[in-house]
Design an enzyme around this catalytic site. Structure first.
Site, PDB file in Angstrom:
ATOM      1  N   ASN A   1     -24.426  -9.827  12.850  1.00 50.78           N
ATOM      2  CA  ASN A   1     -23.126  -9.070  13.313  1.00 50.78           C
ATOM      3  C   ASN A   1     -22.544  -8.980  14.667  1.00 50.78           C
ATOM      4  OD1 ASN A   1     -24.477  -7.624  10.519  1.00 50.78           O
ATOM      5  ND2 ASN A   1     -22.391  -8.543  10.142  1.00 50.78           N
TER       6      ASN A   1
ATOM      7  N   ILE B   1     -19.168  -7.316  18.548  1.00 51.44           N
ATOM      8  CA  ILE B   1     -19.838  -6.530  17.489  1.00 51.44           C
ATOM      9  C   ILE B   1     -18.587  -6.689  16.428  1.00 51.44           C
ATOM     10  CG2 ILE B   1     -20.890  -4.562  16.702  1.00 51.44           C
ATOM     11  CD1 ILE B   1     -21.549  -4.012  19.623  1.00 51.44           C
ATOM     12  N   CYS B   2     -19.381  -6.909  15.126  1.00 53.26           N
ATOM     13  CA  CYS B   2     -18.551  -6.855  13.832  1.00 53.26           C
ATOM     14  C   CYS B   2     -19.353  -5.406  13.284  1.00 53.26           C
ATOM     15  CB  CYS B   2     -18.881  -7.912  13.014  1.00 53.26           C
ATOM     16  SG  CYS B   2     -17.778  -7.847  11.526  1.00 53.26           S
ATOM     17  N   LEU B   3     -18.142  -4.284  13.167  1.00 55.51           N
ATOM     18  CA  LEU B   3     -18.735  -3.081  12.821  1.00 55.51           C
ATOM     19  C   LEU B   3     -17.631  -2.283  12.407  1.00 55.51           C
ATOM     20  CD1 LEU B   3     -21.204  -0.997  11.978  1.00 55.51           C
ATOM     21  CD2 LEU B   3     -21.108  -0.394  14.503  1.00 55.51           C
TER      22      LEU B   3
ATOM     23  N   GLN C   1     -20.449 -12.048  12.616  1.00 54.36           N
ATOM     24  CA  GLN C   1     -19.699 -12.312  13.683  1.00 54.36           C
ATOM     25  C   GLN C   1     -20.234 -13.555  14.183  1.00 54.36           C
ATOM     26  OE1 GLN C   1     -17.511 -10.063  15.476  1.00 54.36           O
ATOM     27  NE2 GLN C   1     -17.118 -11.964  16.888  1.00 54.36           N
TER      28      GLN C   1
END
Length: 238
Positions: free
Chosen positions: A79, A87-89, A122
């Protein structure tokens, strides 16, 4: 003014809680909109023994809008981009609320290291390794941790990354179960991930890119198709 007071209070709260394992550092005393944060890698993960540094850009309308955070430390994680540190959050996007803080954001990043989400990557290449060969993923993630994010205060005694025989069968079962998910890594809602990443690398959010590609009826975008890319950019900028 409200934003400055809020940030100052949050900085003080982090200083008062050293046991949290997170820190915030001011780069310029006259500019509280740009900070650096650190947190330790969670125990029992390939990131144990690491000290990870992130760059934090705080918008003028904080806390009503989320901070922009990306990793300065190179990290191997589904991610987090291994190239840009993006960042994929969800809490850094549409799930952000003013109740959240910079401290809770760093703790959430620490939790992300403990519980990766390879089905919403990500970094699709890293996610693919995670699903197909968990032992190889763990080995590489640990290697990167001690190479790119060493923690001089770490007192543990991590193993060498080898898998213990007693764990081999269960890991193989897990790998077999996850192999069926690999196909999903190439597309999201029928749209090629590589095409989505063209525009993510320009700073656009994945949900917005998906909306525009669906609106235009596109499932794939060629890197050298300038006309189509321009049409998409015009829609993204509206």
């Amino acid at each position: 003014m409200t934003s400055i007071k809020r940030i100052s209070r949050e900085l003080e709260d982090v200083k008062k809680d050293p046991l949290s394992g997170v820190t915030l550092e001011i780069i310029d005393e006259n500019d509280l909109s740009h900070l650096k944060g650190t947190f330790v890698g969670p125990p029992g993960t390939p990131y144990e023994g690491g000290l990870f540094k992130v760059d934090i850009q705080i918008p003028s309308n904080y806390p009503f809008k989320p901070p922009k955070v990306q990793f300065d430390s190179k990290i191997y994680h589904p991610n987090i981009s291994s190239v840009t540190g993006a960042i994929c959050l969800d809490i850094l996007k549409n799930a952000w609320t003013p109740i959240l803080t910079l401290k809770s954001t760093l703790i959430s990043l620490q939790s992300l290291l403990q519980s990766p989400e390879p089905s919403d990557p990500q970094d699709a290449q890293v996610a693919s390794v995670f699903l197909k060969d968990k032992r190889e993923f763990d080995r590489t993630a640990k290697e990167w941790t001690f190479k790119y994010a060493p923690n001089p205060d770490y007192k543990g005694n991590p193993d060498d990354g080898k898998t213990h025989p007693s764990n081999e069968a269960s890991e193989q079962d897990e790998n077999n179960r996850k192999k069926t998910k690999v196909e999903k890594l190439t597309h999201i809602d029928g749209i090629e991930i590589a095409s989505i990443e063209i525009f993510e690398n320009m700073g656009f959010s994945r949900p917005k890119i998906l909306d525009v590609l669906k609106k235009l009826g596109l499932t794939r975008v060629e890197e050298d198709d300038g006309d189509t890319k321009q049409e998409i950019l015009e829609e993204l900028l509206r």
